[in-house]
Design a protein around this motif. Sequence first.
Motif, PDB file in Angstrom:
ATOM      1  N   ALA A  73      -9.953  -1.718   0.335  1.00 37.34           N
ATOM      2  CA  ALA A  73      -9.254  -1.068   1.437  1.00 37.34           C
ATOM      3  C   ALA A  73      -8.509   0.165   0.953  1.00 37.34           C
ATOM      4  N   ALA A  74      -7.900   0.064  -0.202  1.00 32.53           N
ATOM      5  CA  ALA A  74      -7.187   1.215  -0.756  1.00 32.53           C
ATOM      6  C   ALA A  74      -8.153   2.350  -1.083  1.00 32.53           C
ATOM      7  N   LEU A  75      -9.297   1.994  -1.666  1.00 31.91           N
ATOM      8  CA  LEU A  75     -10.295   3.018  -2.005  1.00 31.91           C
ATOM      9  C   LEU A  75     -10.781   3.724  -0.746  1.00 31.91           C
ATOM     10  N   GLY A  76     -11.057   2.941   0.298  1.00 32.27           N
ATOM     11  CA  GLY A  76     -11.620   3.515   1.520  1.00 32.27           C
ATOM     12  C   GLY A  76     -10.634   4.329   2.327  1.00 32.27           C
ATOM     13  N   THR A  77      -9.334   4.105   2.153  1.00 28.66           N
ATOM     14  CA  THR A  77      -8.332   4.817   2.953  1.00 28.66           C
ATOM     15  C   THR A  77      -7.571   5.865   2.146  1.00 28.66           C
ATOM     16  N   GLY A  78      -7.961   6.049   0.890  1.00 29.25           N
ATOM     17  CA  GLY A  78      -7.292   7.052   0.071  1.00 29.25           C
ATOM     18  C   GLY A  78      -5.870   6.677  -0.286  1.00 29.25           C
ATOM     19  N   THR A  79      -5.604   5.391  -0.369  1.00 28.22           N
ATOM     20  CA  THR A  79      -4.271   4.910  -0.717  1.00 28.22           C
ATOM     21  C   THR A  79      -4.351   4.139  -2.032  1.00 28.22           C
ATOM     22  N   THR A  80      -3.230   3.632  -2.485  1.00 30.34           N
ATOM     23  CA  THR A  80      -3.190   2.727  -3.630  1.00 30.34           C
ATOM     24  C   THR A  80      -2.536   1.429  -3.190  1.00 30.34           C
TER      25      THR A  80
ATOM     26  N   PHE B 161       0.842  -1.195   0.000  1.00 28.72           N
ATOM     27  CA  PHE B 161       0.000   0.000   0.000  1.00 28.72           C
ATOM     28  C   PHE B 161       0.882   1.251   0.000  1.00 28.72           C
ATOM     29  N   HIS B 162       0.392   2.281  -0.699  1.00 27.22           N
ATOM     30  CA  HIS B 162       1.111   3.550  -0.789  1.00 27.22           C
ATOM     31  C   HIS B 162       0.165   4.686  -0.429  1.00 27.22           C
ATOM     32  N   GLY B 163       0.614   5.560   0.479  1.00 25.89           N
ATOM     33  CA  GLY B 163      -0.195   6.703   0.897  1.00 25.89           C
ATOM     34  C   GLY B 163       0.616   7.978   0.883  1.00 25.89           C
ATOM     35  N   LEU B 164       0.342   8.852   1.826  1.00 28.64           N
ATOM     36  CA  LEU B 164       1.047  10.125   1.941  1.00 28.64           C
ATOM     37  C   LEU B 164       1.571  10.280   3.367  1.00 28.64           C
TER      38      LEU B 164
ATOM     39  N   PRO C  81       2.533   6.539   7.991  1.00 29.03           N
ATOM     40  CA  PRO C  81       3.354   5.754   7.052  1.00 29.03           C
ATOM     41  C   PRO C  81       2.826   5.841   5.626  1.00 29.03           C
ATOM     42  N   ASP C  82       3.742   6.170   4.710  1.00 24.91           N
ATOM     43  CA  ASP C  82       3.316   6.258   3.311  1.00 24.91           C
ATOM     44  C   ASP C  82       3.522   4.951   2.563  1.00 24.91           C
ATOM     45  N   THR C  83       4.149   3.953   3.201  1.00 21.45           N
ATOM     46  CA  THR C  83       4.244   2.617   2.618  1.00 21.45           C
ATOM     47  C   THR C  83       3.956   1.585   3.707  1.00 21.45           C
TER      48      THR C  83
END
Length: 486
Positions: free
Chosen positions: A304-311, A217-220, A273-275
Amino acid sequence: MKSRLRTALLSLSALASTPALAEPLADADRTAILAEVDRGAPAMARNALQIWSWAEVGFQETKSSGLLQKDLKAAGFKVTAGVAGMPTAFIASFKNGDGPVIGILAEYDALPGLAQAAEPERHVIDGIAGHACGHNLFGAASVAAAIATKNWMVAHGIKGELRVYGAPAEEGGSGKVFLVRSGLTKDVSAMLHWHAGDGYSAMQGHALANVSAKFRFHGLASHAAAAPERGRSALDGVEAMDNMVNMMREHVPQETRIHYVITDGGKAPNVVPDTAEVYYYVRHPDQQQVADIMERVKKAAEGAALGTGTTVEYDQIGGTFDLLPNDTLGHVMYDNLKQVPLPTYTAQEQAFIDKIAATLPKGGRKQAGGVAPYSSGEIMSASTDVGDVSYTTPTAGMSAGTWAPGTPPHSWQAVAASGNSVGTKGAEVAAKTLALTAVQLFQSPDTLAAAKKELDERRGPDFVYRSLLGDKAPSLDYRKAPVSKN
C-alpha cells in the motif's frame, strides 16, 4: 496444527478421567473461609465501584493499581510496584515459610470509548473509557480472595507463599506477557484467575492467539484542491492497505479473525493528510499461524505504501499465546464453585437485570440456572494474555455472573452492570471460589504435582517459551491518541 490436535485429544482424555487428587475441604473450613470473604465483601465492592468510576485504560491505571496495592499492604502483603517495565504492574506477596507458591491474577484496565452510566439504558457519560469487560470487578475480587486466603493461612499455620499479580493493560497491551517474559511467574505452583461474565462456569477452554500492531503511514501534506498533485496521502496508504487485507480474508484459515480501526485519518478534508494510522488485531488458535498471517498483513502495508507513494512504520503492540487448559486444577475450581451460594437479587436489582435484558437481541437469554457443567478444550473466540501464563505455570480460571444473561463483553450493558451491585454480587462468588481453591491447593501437594505433569504433557517435551513480542518493551502509550501533523 499437530500441537492443536494433540492438545484437543488431551482435553478429551482429561474429561474421560476426572482428577480426584485434592482432598475436599471440611465443611467447617469451607464455612469459615466463606465468612472471611463475606467480612471483606463491603471493601471489595467499594474498590470495584471506585475503579469503575476511574475507568483508566491500559498502562495508565495509576489510581486503580494504587488502590489495590494500598489494601494489600494494609493486609500484610509485601508489595513490589512497577515490575517488568510497567509502572502500574505490581506483585504482592505473603510468605509464611517454605511451601507451594499460589498466584492470583488481578486486572483493572478499562476499554476506550465506552463511558456509560450504571443504568439499564444507554446513557453516555463524560469520560474516555468504561469497564466493558468487568476488570474493575476482576481486580477487586482477586484482592479480596487473596486477603481472605492470607488470613486463613495465618490462622491455621499454612506454609507457603501467596502472590497477587497486578497485571495492567490486558486489553491489547499484553501486560502478563511481560510478567512471564521477565521470569516473575516461573516458580508459581498454580495460578488462579477469573473473569466477569453473564453466567457461572469453570470451563477450561482455549483462547485465540493474538498479535496486534499499529501501522503508521507518512506522506506529503498539500492543499487538496489547489495543489493535490503535490501531496501524497497517508490516508490513501491506510485505505489501500485495508482493501488488500479485506481481500486477503478469503485466503486465510477459516478460524482467523482480523479486525482494525483507523485511529488517525487526518484532520480536515481540504488538507492531504501526511500522517495516518490504523490499528490491527490478528487472531488464530495457533501461535505460529497468527504470526504468519500478521507477516502477510505487513506485506499488504508495504504494498500500500509503495502504491500510494508513502512510507509505513510497523509498531507491534501486543502478542499473546492461546490459553492452555489444566483439568487437574480446573476440576478443583469447579468443585469449589459449586459449593459457593449464588446471589439472590433485590427487587431493584432484578428490575435492572430485566431492563438490561430488554435492550439485548431477542431479550437476552433465559436466566442461567446455577453453575454450567464442567467442560474442557473448547476454543473460545477471544484472546487473553493469561495464555502466556498458562504455558509456563499450571493455570485455571472461572467466570462469574456479573452481567445480565446474554450480555456480550465490550458492550455498554456490560459497563452498566459492572458499576452496579449486580456486578459486585457476582464478583463476590468469584472471590469465594478463588479463596476456597487457593486454600485447598496449599494443602494438596499431590494435586499441584499432577497439575505440573499435565502442563508438561500438554505443551510437549520440546517446548521452550518464546514470547510473540520478542524483546519489545511494553507500549506504555498505546492508548494515547496519535498526534497528526496536519
